[in-house]
Design a protein around this motif. Sequence first.
Motif, PDB file in Angstrom:
ATOM      1  N   THR A 157     -16.023  -2.218  -0.355  1.00  0.00           N
ATOM      2  CA  THR A 157     -16.054  -3.654  -0.066  1.00  0.00           C
ATOM      3  C   THR A 157     -16.572  -3.912   1.344  1.00  0.00           C
ATOM      4  O   THR A 157     -17.342  -4.859   1.573  1.00  0.00           O
ATOM      5  CB  THR A 157     -14.653  -4.274  -0.234  1.00  0.00           C
ATOM      6  N   GLY A 158     -16.185  -3.067   2.289  1.00  0.00           N
ATOM      7  CA  GLY A 158     -16.673  -3.213   3.656  1.00  0.00           C
ATOM      8  C   GLY A 158     -18.181  -3.032   3.747  1.00  0.00           C
ATOM      9  O   GLY A 158     -18.872  -3.788   4.449  1.00  0.00           O
ATOM     10  N   MET A 193     -10.343  -5.451  -4.669  1.00  0.00           N
ATOM     11  CA  MET A 193      -9.055  -5.161  -4.049  1.00  0.00           C
ATOM     12  C   MET A 193      -7.918  -5.772  -4.863  1.00  0.00           C
ATOM     13  O   MET A 193      -6.859  -5.144  -5.052  1.00  0.00           O
ATOM     14  CB  MET A 193      -9.025  -5.701  -2.620  1.00  0.00           C
ATOM     15  N   TYR A 234     -16.996  -4.174  -9.207  1.00  0.00           N
ATOM     16  CA  TYR A 234     -17.983  -3.566  -8.304  1.00  0.00           C
ATOM     17  C   TYR A 234     -19.404  -3.916  -8.750  1.00  0.00           C
ATOM     18  O   TYR A 234     -20.282  -4.163  -7.919  1.00  0.00           O
ATOM     19  CB  TYR A 234     -17.811  -2.046  -8.259  1.00  0.00           C
ATOM     20  N   TYR A 268      -7.438  -3.657  -7.913  1.00  0.00           N
ATOM     21  CA  TYR A 268      -6.812  -2.379  -7.550  1.00  0.00           C
ATOM     22  C   TYR A 268      -5.314  -2.552  -7.298  1.00  0.00           C
ATOM     23  O   TYR A 268      -4.480  -1.800  -7.825  1.00  0.00           O
ATOM     24  CB  TYR A 268      -7.477  -1.790  -6.305  1.00  0.00           C
ATOM     25  N   ILE A 302       0.822  -1.216   0.000  1.00  0.00           N
ATOM     26  CA  ILE A 302       0.000   0.000   0.000  1.00  0.00           C
ATOM     27  C   ILE A 302       0.851   1.259   0.000  1.00  0.00           C
ATOM     28  O   ILE A 302       0.327   2.358  -0.213  1.00  0.00           O
ATOM     29  CB  ILE A 302      -0.974   0.015   1.199  1.00  0.00           C
ATOM     30  N   ALA A 314     -13.046 -10.144  -2.696  1.00  0.00           N
ATOM     31  CA  ALA A 314     -11.606  -9.986  -2.925  1.00  0.00           C
ATOM     32  C   ALA A 314     -11.270  -9.370  -4.278  1.00  0.00           C
ATOM     33  O   ALA A 314     -10.210  -8.746  -4.434  1.00  0.00           O
ATOM     34  CB  ALA A 314     -10.917 -11.346  -2.800  1.00  0.00           C
ATOM     35  N   VAL A 339     -11.753   1.480  -2.262  1.00  0.00           N
ATOM     36  CA  VAL A 339     -12.059   0.062  -2.474  1.00  0.00           C
ATOM     37  C   VAL A 339     -12.311  -0.637  -1.141  1.00  0.00           C
ATOM     38  O   VAL A 339     -13.181  -1.515  -1.035  1.00  0.00           O
ATOM     39  CB  VAL A 339     -10.934  -0.639  -3.274  1.00  0.00           C
ATOM     40  N   SER A 340     -11.596  -0.230  -0.101  1.00  0.00           N
ATOM     41  CA  SER A 340     -11.796  -0.836   1.222  1.00  0.00           C
ATOM     42  C   SER A 340     -13.172  -0.484   1.778  1.00  0.00           C
ATOM     43  O   SER A 340     -13.869  -1.349   2.327  1.00  0.00           O
ATOM     44  CB  SER A 340     -10.707  -0.361   2.189  1.00  0.00           C
ATOM     45  N   ILE A 341     -13.570   0.773   1.632  1.00  0.00           N
ATOM     46  CA  ILE A 341     -14.865   1.217   2.164  1.00  0.00           C
ATOM     47  C   ILE A 341     -16.019   0.550   1.418  1.00  0.00           C
ATOM     48  O   ILE A 341     -16.966   0.034   2.034  1.00  0.00           O
ATOM     49  CB  ILE A 341     -14.976   2.750   2.080  1.00  0.00           C
ATOM     50  N   ILE A 368      -6.109   3.223  -1.417  1.00  0.00           N
ATOM     51  CA  ILE A 368      -6.742   1.971  -1.005  1.00  0.00           C
ATOM     52  C   ILE A 368      -8.049   2.215  -0.253  1.00  0.00           C
ATOM     53  O   ILE A 368      -8.844   1.291  -0.057  1.00  0.00           O
ATOM     54  CB  ILE A 368      -5.761   1.153  -0.132  1.00  0.00           C
ATOM     55  N   GLY A 369      -8.290   3.469   0.149  1.00  0.00           N
ATOM     56  CA  GLY A 369      -9.476   3.793   0.935  1.00  0.00           C
ATOM     57  C   GLY A 369     -10.800   3.480   0.252  1.00  0.00           C
ATOM     58  O   GLY A 369     -11.643   2.768   0.819  1.00  0.00           O
TER      59      GLY A 369
END
Length: 257
Positions: A28-29, A144, A113, A147, A5, A141, A24-26, A21-22
């Motif tokens: 996906t979360g 991410m 997505y 990305y 990262i 997965a 895609v993390s949000i 990375i924010g």
Amino acid sequence: MLDIINIPHADPLNLPLMHGIGPVSIITGLYLLFILKLGRRFMENRQPYQLRGILKFYNLFQVAYNALMFLMMVTCLVVYKPYKFSCMVPSPLDHGVKNWERFIGYAYYINKYFDFLDTIFFILRKKYKQITILHIVHHAAMPMAAYLTMRVNGYGGLPVTVSTANTFVHTLMYGYYYLASQYPNLSKSLWWKKYITILQMVQFISVLIHIFWTLQQEDCYINPHLINGFIGAGIFLITMFSNFYIRTYMLSKSKKT
């Protein structure tokens, strides 16, 4: 592993959802929160939604999207021929095919997505049995993975072969989903469903063979993070899909006989 990262972006082009990375993390979360908790709670006292019209549009959209990406990737590989198949490295930033690589790579990333809608529709239709561990892990997965691939590798190169195979499989898969959702009585006669799973495993094995072949080439440098990630993901997915195939198409069949 976490040092990935902090690696500078291989391609300086700052496209939406690619600047860190924010996002895609949000996203996906939120996807996981909905499918594992909020969505089920929302549907707890509700009848399943049919969504036949929405599913018809969505599956046809996915067929068209994946088919178009597949054709564009094949065009890139066959017509423009920017790579040696034995050593597929991204084109230089000033190369004439670079924007083509960027377009198809980014389109593939965004499609991961859209794939989240598969699970969301399962939740709204209360098809909870369809939401297997394999399904959740695979869907969660992929954004991410896409990305990180473009971050460390840039657009184009070795991932194009992976994406080409994947879009071909997904074109067939969403074609099956379309037929199964629109013609429920026909779904049991769609004998080729299990062969899509087989094709997915063949895809992963082929990718691994190509990677190991690439590693044997002299004077061919491909980012080790990319290689290690692809090998690890390939082995993991082969294991998961094999387990799914055995349980779904072999053990279940033996129980019926």
